[in-house]
Design a protein around this motif. Sequence first.
Motif, short mmCIF file in Angstrom:
data_model
loop_
_atom_site.label_atom_id
_atom_site.label_comp_id
_atom_site.label_asym_id
_atom_site.label_seq_id
_atom_site.Cartn_x
_atom_site.Cartn_y
_atom_site.Cartn_z
N ASN A 165 4.59 -9.23 6.23
CA ASN A 165 5.81 -8.51 5.89
C ASN A 165 5.90 -8.25 4.39
O ASN A 165 6.29 -7.16 3.94
CB ASN A 165 7.04 -9.30 6.34
N ALA A 166 5.53 -9.27 3.59
CA ALA A 166 5.58 -9.12 2.13
C ALA A 166 4.58 -8.08 1.67
O ALA A 166 4.86 -7.30 0.74
CB ALA A 166 5.29 -10.47 1.47
N ARG A 167 3.40 -8.04 2.29
CA ARG A 167 2.39 -7.04 1.90
C ARG A 167 2.85 -5.63 2.23
O ARG A 167 2.59 -4.69 1.48
CB ARG A 167 1.06 -7.34 2.59
N VAL A 168 3.53 -5.47 3.37
CA VAL A 168 4.03 -4.14 3.75
C VAL A 168 5.06 -3.65 2.73
O VAL A 168 5.06 -2.48 2.34
CB VAL A 168 4.64 -4.18 5.16
N LEU A 169 5.95 -4.55 2.29
CA LEU A 169 6.94 -4.17 1.30
C LEU A 169 6.30 -3.82 -0.03
O LEU A 169 6.75 -2.91 -0.73
CB LEU A 169 7.94 -5.32 1.10
#
Length: 232
Positions: A165-169
């Motif tokens: 999720n953090a990488r997508v953001l």
Amino acid sequence: MATRARRPQRRSEALSRERIVAAAVELLDTAGEGGLTFRALTERLATGAGAIYWHVANKDELLDAATDAVVAAALAVEPTGAADPRDEIRAVALGLFDAIDEHPWLATQLATELSRSPSGTVTPRILESIGRRVRALGVREDSWFLAATVLVQYILGGAAQNAANARVLGPGANRDEFLGTVSKVWEELDPDEYPFIRAVAEQMRDHDDREQFLAGIDLVLSGITTLYVPGE
């Protein structure tokens, strides 16, 4: 006037496997697996490739060693006398959660290690750390493997999803703004088709990732103690 020949500056630290692995972790953190090359390592360590090959045979061995080093640090939870095994499991889980969050490459490498080489150092290290505490909970011996592996699967899966999720953001993204946007979209969904999603939209916007992760640990532990601890 005669001058003395200048001797090459001596490195302050002798090259060791530990220094090589630490440099590999730094490269993985900044450049990903593709950026981990022996050329990049030689530049970072100011040494020749031969000196590195003396300690590690190839990139796969280096990746395994980097993964093992990060996992070992994450699992360094010191038991404290009569500490509750549940608290120790939460601490171990958070250690892995934070390590996977801090090192973007770790989730993929752990998945590879667990499936490709379960007899290597990483899988036994994680399972032993969780398994000892499962045993301390009083779980029946015939359920040790089941309980420990369910916990490990939840911990690694939940931590990996959080990291994804953090990488997508992306770096610098505003998480609150993102969740606020998603929450607004959920609230505007058709109430007949998505009554549940609309009802929890506000909770999703305000949730804390670490608290959510630990709540999952508590749910799993409650199930384990209810089903597999005699007398509970």
